[in-house]
Write an enzyme that holds these catalytic residues in place. Structure first.
Site, PDB file in Angstrom:
ATOM      1  CE  LYS A  13       7.052   0.048   4.329  1.00  0.00           C
ATOM      2  NZ  LYS A  13       7.821  -1.544   3.807  1.00  0.00           N
ATOM      3  NE  ARG A  88       4.180   0.069  -1.287  1.00  0.00           N
ATOM      4  CZ  ARG A  88       4.003   0.129   0.242  1.00  0.00           C
ATOM      5  NH1 ARG A  88       3.606   1.371   0.602  1.00  0.00           N
ATOM      6  NH2 ARG A  88       2.697  -0.969  -0.157  1.00  0.00           N
ATOM      7  NE  ARG A 127       2.592  -6.327   9.089  1.00  0.00           N
ATOM      8  CZ  ARG A 127       2.844  -5.945   8.438  1.00  0.00           C
ATOM      9  NH1 ARG A 127       3.950  -5.503   8.570  1.00  0.00           N
ATOM     10  NH2 ARG A 127       3.206  -5.786   7.211  1.00  0.00           N
ATOM     11  NE  ARG A 159      -1.709  -5.037   6.352  1.00  0.00           N
ATOM     12  CZ  ARG A 159      -0.571  -3.779   5.907  1.00  0.00           C
ATOM     13  NH1 ARG A 159       0.647  -3.472   6.993  1.00  0.00           N
ATOM     14  NH2 ARG A 159      -0.182  -3.946   5.015  1.00  0.00           N
ATOM     15  NE  ARG A 170       1.524  -6.527   1.419  1.00  0.00           N
ATOM     16  CZ  ARG A 170       1.434  -6.202   2.669  1.00  0.00           C
ATOM     17  NH1 ARG A 170       1.035  -7.623   3.569  1.00  0.00           N
ATOM     18  NH2 ARG A 170       1.607  -5.333   3.425  1.00  0.00           N
TER      19      ARG A 170
HETATM   20  P1  AMP Z   1       1.815  -0.445   3.547  1.00  0.00           P
HETATM   21  O1  AMP Z   1       1.003  -0.518   5.156  1.00  0.00           O
HETATM   22  O2  AMP Z   1       2.367   0.041   3.361  1.00  0.00           O
HETATM   23  O3  AMP Z   1       2.048  -2.536   3.356  1.00  0.00           O
HETATM   24  O4  AMP Z   1       1.131  -0.689   2.220  1.00  0.00           O
HETATM   25  C1  AMP Z   1      -0.157  -1.409   2.028  1.00  0.00           C
HETATM   26  C2  AMP Z   1      -0.545  -1.495   0.485  1.00  0.00           C
HETATM   27  O5  AMP Z   1      -1.230   0.160   0.594  1.00  0.00           O
HETATM   28  C3  AMP Z   1       0.202  -1.182  -0.313  1.00  0.00           C
HETATM   29  O6  AMP Z   1       0.098  -2.608  -0.855  1.00  0.00           O
HETATM   30  C4  AMP Z   1      -0.943  -0.773  -1.708  1.00  0.00           C
HETATM   31  O7  AMP Z   1      -1.939  -1.244  -2.055  1.00  0.00           O
HETATM   32  C5  AMP Z   1      -0.676   0.180  -1.081  1.00  0.00           C
HETATM   33  N1  AMP Z   1       0.143   1.422  -1.102  1.00  0.00           N
HETATM   34  C6  AMP Z   1       0.304   2.100   0.524  1.00  0.00           C
HETATM   35  N2  AMP Z   1       1.381   2.833   0.277  1.00  0.00           N
HETATM   36  C7  AMP Z   1       1.319   2.641  -1.160  1.00  0.00           C
HETATM   37  C8  AMP Z   1       1.696   4.475  -2.489  1.00  0.00           C
HETATM   38  N3  AMP Z   1       2.218   4.717  -1.821  1.00  0.00           N
HETATM   39  N4  AMP Z   1       1.389   3.702  -3.475  1.00  0.00           N
HETATM   40  C9  AMP Z   1       0.587   3.000  -3.790  1.00  0.00           C
HETATM   41  N5  AMP Z   1      -0.178   2.348  -3.516  1.00  0.00           N
HETATM   42  C10 AMP Z   1       0.166   2.115  -2.043  1.00  0.00           C
END
Ligand code: AMP
Length: 216
Positions: A13, A88, A127, A159, A170
């Protein structure tokens, strides 16, 4: 145009959003990046959410909504946002629609990068990103991406939630909470499926073809 991009963690993404941003002059709203920035700043929000993110769980809808409204309400980004990692869950999808109505905007396209768990596990463990410019690299990308000047061995970091166990967690959170959101956009006839297993270039092309058709 406003776009939402879906796909499990590691589907690409972020990489595809970067491409769309530069080709179509959009602004990338990544809730994951915004939340990680709060942690880095050790803000009140950041201190509250660090453990939740590192365990692979979702942060509260209210916390995320506030961050998202700050961007949607900004005239500078009006109708030129790509939402990455948001909404989400169904509650967030409905909240996003309400916010968009409030600021007289709409979603024009929802993209889904379909990707299998086996691919995700591999991609996530390879990554890295640059802590200075944010560019994402992956030791399994073929061909490898060009390395920018600022990205040195010291600036490349992994990360905390990018390890195989948390990736599986996840992925499961995604299946349970985010997949129902795809139906929400499918019913609105806004959803287009893209193959997230292909090379970056092939996926870029597939996405451009879809956007060009909509833009006419
Ligand atoms: P990402 O970078 O999109 O993979 O997000 C990393 C982490 O941030 C996720 O596993 C959640 O813990 C949190 N997170 C990101 N976006 C959201 C969202 N829209 N709602 C809730 N938690 C989020």
């Amino acid at each position: 145009m406003n776009i939402v991009i879906f796909g499990p963690p590691g589907a690409g993404k972020g990489t595809q959003s970067d491409f769309i941003v530069s080709k179509y002059n959009l602004f990338q709203l990544s809730t994951g990046d915004m939340l990680r920035q709060e942690i880095k700043n050790q803000s009140e929000i950041g201190l509250r959410i660090e453990k939740i993110i590192n365990a692979g769980n979702l942060v509260s809808d209210e916390t995320v909504s506030k961050l998202v409204e700050n961007i949607i309400s900004n005239k500078k980004f009006e109708s030129r946002i790509i939402f990455d990692g948001y909404p989400r869950n169904l509650h967030q999808a409905k909240a996003l629609d309400e916010l968009l109505i409030k600021y007289k905007q709409k979603i024009d396209l929802a993209l889904n990068l379909r990707t299998k768990l086996e691919t995700i596990k591999k991609r996530i463990s390879g990554r890295f990103s640059c802590s200075k410019c944010g560019k994402i690299y992956n030791k399994f990308f073929n061909p490898p991406l060009k390395i920018e000047k600022c990205c040195t061995e010291n600036s490349l970091v992994q990360r905390n939630d990018d390890n195989v166990d948390i990736a599986i967690k996840r992925f499961k959170t995604y299946e349970k909470q985010t997949e129902p959101v795809l139906d929400y956009y499918r019913k609105k006839k806004l959803l287009k499926e893209v193959n997230g297993e292909s090379s970056i270039d092939k996926t870029n092309k597939e996405i451009s073809d879809i956007i060009d058709l909509i833009e006419g």
